[in-house]
Design a protein around this motif. Sequence first.
Motif, PDB file in Angstrom:
ATOM      1  N   GLN A 144       0.885  -1.113   0.086  1.00 43.09           N
ATOM      2  CA  GLN A 144      -0.020  -0.034   0.254  1.00 43.09           C
ATOM      3  C   GLN A 144       0.881   1.290  -0.012  1.00 43.09           C
ATOM      4  OE1 GLN A 144      -3.309   0.273  -0.264  1.00 43.09           O
ATOM      5  NE2 GLN A 144      -3.693  -1.824  -0.042  1.00 43.09           N
ATOM      6  N   LEU A 145       0.739   2.083  -0.928  1.00 45.01           N
ATOM      7  CA  LEU A 145       1.505   3.324  -0.976  1.00 45.01           C
ATOM      8  C   LEU A 145       0.545   4.374  -1.367  1.00 45.01           C
ATOM      9  CD1 LEU A 145       4.587   2.091  -3.372  1.00 45.01           C
ATOM     10  CD2 LEU A 145       4.650   2.636  -0.921  1.00 45.01           C
ATOM     11  N   SER A 146       0.541   5.374  -0.343  1.00 49.11           N
ATOM     12  CA  SER A 146      -0.578   6.618  -0.685  1.00 49.11           C
ATOM     13  C   SER A 146       0.121   7.882  -1.152  1.00 49.11           C
ATOM     14  CB  SER A 146      -1.058   7.040   0.590  1.00 49.11           C
ATOM     15  OG  SER A 146       0.267   7.079   1.661  1.00 49.11           O
ATOM     16  N   GLU A 147       1.222   7.963  -1.094  1.00 53.08           N
ATOM     17  CA  GLU A 147       2.078   9.191  -1.524  1.00 53.08           C
ATOM     18  C   GLU A 147       2.099   9.112  -2.993  1.00 53.08           C
ATOM     19  OE1 GLU A 147       3.213   6.446  -0.010  1.00 53.08           O
ATOM     20  OE2 GLU A 147       5.299   7.043   0.990  1.00 53.08           O
ATOM     21  N   PRO A 148       2.088  10.334  -3.704  1.00 53.78           N
ATOM     22  CA  PRO A 148       1.974  10.493  -5.248  1.00 53.78           C
ATOM     23  C   PRO A 148       3.444  10.169  -5.721  1.00 53.78           C
ATOM     24  CG  PRO A 148       1.891  12.672  -3.964  1.00 53.78           C
ATOM     25  CD  PRO A 148       1.854  11.647  -3.069  1.00 53.78           C
ATOM     26  N   VAL A 149       4.431  10.648  -4.677  1.00 51.25           N
ATOM     27  CA  VAL A 149       5.979  10.441  -5.349  1.00 51.25           C
ATOM     28  C   VAL A 149       6.714   9.847  -4.019  1.00 51.25           C
ATOM     29  CG1 VAL A 149       7.869  11.694  -6.054  1.00 51.25           C
ATOM     30  CG2 VAL A 149       5.566  12.393  -6.828  1.00 51.25           C
ATOM     31  N   ILE A 150       7.705   8.851  -4.383  1.00 52.64           N
ATOM     32  CA  ILE A 150       8.523   8.242  -3.434  1.00 52.64           C
ATOM     33  C   ILE A 150       9.755   8.231  -3.901  1.00 52.64           C
ATOM     34  CG2 ILE A 150       8.010   5.958  -3.959  1.00 52.64           C
ATOM     35  CD1 ILE A 150       7.721   5.277  -1.150  1.00 52.64           C
ATOM     36  N   SER A 151      10.801   8.130  -3.195  1.00 52.99           N
ATOM     37  CA  SER A 151      12.308   7.991  -3.555  1.00 52.99           C
ATOM     38  C   SER A 151      12.626   6.449  -3.492  1.00 52.99           C
ATOM     39  CB  SER A 151      13.183   8.654  -2.560  1.00 52.99           C
ATOM     40  OG  SER A 151      13.462   7.804  -1.156  1.00 52.99           O
ATOM     41  N   VAL A 152      13.257   6.186  -4.514  1.00 54.82           N
ATOM     42  CA  VAL A 152      13.715   4.815  -4.597  1.00 54.82           C
ATOM     43  C   VAL A 152      14.497   3.835  -3.345  1.00 54.82           C
ATOM     44  CG1 VAL A 152      15.899   5.225  -5.709  1.00 54.82           C
ATOM     45  CG2 VAL A 152      14.785   3.061  -6.312  1.00 54.82           C
ATOM     46  N   HIS A 153      15.081   5.015  -2.603  1.00 57.00           N
ATOM     47  CA  HIS A 153      15.852   4.478  -1.619  1.00 57.00           C
ATOM     48  C   HIS A 153      14.895   4.253  -0.340  1.00 57.00           C
ATOM     49  CE1 HIS A 153      19.913   4.538  -3.013  1.00 57.00           C
ATOM     50  NE2 HIS A 153      19.887   5.807  -3.627  1.00 57.00           N
ATOM     51  N   SER A 154      13.960   4.988  -0.301  1.00 52.69           N
ATOM     52  CA  SER A 154      12.732   4.654   0.591  1.00 52.69           C
ATOM     53  C   SER A 154      12.231   3.228   0.334  1.00 52.69           C
ATOM     54  CB  SER A 154      11.646   5.812   0.421  1.00 52.69           C
ATOM     55  OG  SER A 154      10.539   5.491   1.526  1.00 52.69           O
ATOM     56  N   LEU A 155      11.951   2.900  -0.923  1.00 52.81           N
ATOM     57  CA  LEU A 155      11.481   1.400  -1.293  1.00 52.81           C
ATOM     58  C   LEU A 155      12.338   0.542  -0.777  1.00 52.81           C
ATOM     59  CD1 LEU A 155       9.884   2.293  -4.858  1.00 52.81           C
ATOM     60  CD2 LEU A 155       8.609   2.072  -2.411  1.00 52.81           C
ATOM     61  N   VAL A 156      13.600   0.670  -0.988  1.00 50.46           N
ATOM     62  CA  VAL A 156      14.660  -0.250  -0.582  1.00 50.46           C
ATOM     63  C   VAL A 156      14.613  -0.408   0.994  1.00 50.46           C
ATOM     64  CG1 VAL A 156      17.016  -0.856  -0.553  1.00 50.46           C
ATOM     65  CG2 VAL A 156      16.022   0.150  -2.566  1.00 50.46           C
ATOM     66  N   THR A 157      14.519   0.684   1.593  1.00 53.61           N
ATOM     67  CA  THR A 157      14.567   0.700   2.978  1.00 53.61           C
ATOM     68  C   THR A 157      13.511  -0.075   3.529  1.00 53.61           C
ATOM     69  OG1 THR A 157      15.629   2.672   3.180  1.00 53.61           O
ATOM     70  CG2 THR A 157      14.713   2.088   5.241  1.00 53.61           C
ATOM     71  N   ARG A 158      12.306   0.093   2.912  1.00 57.92           N
ATOM     72  CA  ARG A 158      10.993  -0.713   3.429  1.00 57.92           C
ATOM     73  C   ARG A 158      10.913  -2.112   2.751  1.00 57.92           C
ATOM     74  NH1 ARG A 158       6.898   4.117   1.824  1.00 57.92           N
ATOM     75  NH2 ARG A 158       5.541   2.784   2.320  1.00 57.92           N
ATOM     76  N   GLY A 159      11.960  -2.659   2.286  1.00 56.60           N
ATOM     77  CA  GLY A 159      11.950  -3.892   1.531  1.00 56.60           C
ATOM     78  C   GLY A 159      11.042  -4.062   0.361  1.00 56.60           C
ATOM     79  N   ILE A 160      10.546  -2.940  -0.118  1.00 58.58           N
ATOM     80  CA  ILE A 160       9.643  -3.093  -1.336  1.00 58.58           C
ATOM     81  C   ILE A 160      10.149  -3.346  -2.690  1.00 58.58           C
ATOM     82  CG2 ILE A 160       7.664  -1.743  -2.544  1.00 58.58           C
ATOM     83  CD1 ILE A 160       7.214  -0.273  -0.185  1.00 58.58           C
ATOM     84  N   VAL A 161      11.537  -3.069  -2.757  1.00 60.32           N
ATOM     85  CA  VAL A 161      12.242  -3.439  -4.311  1.00 60.32           C
ATOM     86  C   VAL A 161      13.591  -3.852  -3.754  1.00 60.32           C
ATOM     87  CG1 VAL A 161      10.814  -1.741  -5.631  1.00 60.32           C
ATOM     88  CG2 VAL A 161      13.103  -0.984  -4.548  1.00 60.32           C
ATOM     89  N   ASP A 162      14.423  -4.568  -4.524  1.00 60.51           N
ATOM     90  CA  ASP A 162      15.512  -4.975  -4.043  1.00 60.51           C
ATOM     91  C   ASP A 162      16.872  -3.931  -4.025  1.00 60.51           C
ATOM     92  OD1 ASP A 162      17.130  -4.862  -6.710  1.00 60.51           O
ATOM     93  OD2 ASP A 162      15.415  -6.194  -7.363  1.00 60.51           O
ATOM     94  N   ALA A 163      17.973  -4.419  -3.386  1.00 66.49           N
ATOM     95  CA  ALA A 163      19.056  -3.521  -3.241  1.00 66.49           C
ATOM     96  C   ALA A 163      19.562  -2.784  -4.357  1.00 66.49           C
ATOM     97  CB  ALA A 163      20.042  -4.344  -2.326  1.00 66.49           C
ATOM     98  N   ALA A 164      19.676  -3.666  -5.551  1.00 68.04           N
ATOM     99  CA  ALA A 164      20.089  -3.398  -6.939  1.00 68.04           C
ATOM    100  C   ALA A 164      19.274  -2.397  -7.687  1.00 68.04           C
ATOM    101  CB  ALA A 164      20.640  -4.423  -7.490  1.00 68.04           C
ATOM    102  N   PHE A 165      18.166  -2.142  -7.258  1.00 68.28           N
ATOM    103  CA  PHE A 165      16.980  -1.350  -7.835  1.00 68.28           C
ATOM    104  C   PHE A 165      17.391   0.012  -8.123  1.00 68.28           C
ATOM    105  CE2 PHE A 165      13.059   0.844  -8.826  1.00 68.28           C
ATOM    106  CZ  PHE A 165      12.566  -0.084  -9.494  1.00 68.28           C
ATOM    107  N   PRO A 166      17.706   0.745  -7.258  1.00 72.20           N
ATOM    108  CA  PRO A 166      18.490   2.230  -7.314  1.00 72.20           C
ATOM    109  C   PRO A 166      19.455   2.098  -8.434  1.00 72.20           C
ATOM    110  CG  PRO A 166      18.419   1.894  -5.119  1.00 72.20           C
ATOM    111  CD  PRO A 166      18.166   0.429  -5.831  1.00 72.20           C
ATOM    112  N   HIS A 167      20.367   1.253  -8.394  1.00 74.59           N
ATOM    113  CA  HIS A 167      21.380   1.274  -9.368  1.00 74.59           C
ATOM    114  C   HIS A 167      20.862   1.060 -11.029  1.00 74.59           C
ATOM    115  CE1 HIS A 167      25.027   0.236 -11.956  1.00 74.59           C
ATOM    116  NE2 HIS A 167      24.550  -1.102 -12.125  1.00 74.59           N
TER     117      HIS A 167
END
Length: 202
Positions: A144-167
Amino acid sequence: MWVIKLGGSLYESHCLPGWLHQLATLEAGKAVIVPGGGPFADQVRHAQNRWEISDPCAHAMALLAMEQFGYLLQGLEPRLCLAASRKEIKAILSRRQTPIWLPATELLDQPEIPKNWEVTSDSLAVWLSGKLKASRLVLIKKVQLSEPVISVHSLVTRGIVDAAFPHFLHSITVPCYCITADNYPQIALKNVVNMGTRIFPD
């Protein structure tokens, strides 16, 4: 053309058939589906913990887990087509059909793809988006994401995407969005800009 990643977490979701129907009836030649690993990838993790196999071996098995989920998706929605390479993807799109990417053959020997758990199907969807010069990448997840914009590193920290995703995201110019899976009845994919959460590299 969009790349649409269907998260493996949708394996347990009542929304999965609805998404597949929507993608199969989308404007012809509009999208490429990247399957997650779902319970098939979980079994690879279990096997690695049990038998202490190497990361490269587990990586190869995880690619095959994505393919198993891809076959399941096509079994649920036969109007979708399986594609084992970018050449097959383009051929299916030219027939105005929607392909499901089976990544193992194309990625087993790609030197630019790390062979460890820092790379999952999310990063591979970014990689494919860049190779296909997609106009948009959409991640469909149960989160569940309510914000219109989110940083990729926030998603990594929350475990929503993998560690390599920002790269991988930094390496392309394709706009990336995340959509909550449960929203499928209200979303026409052409309006994803208004409905999804934009993911920004930072």
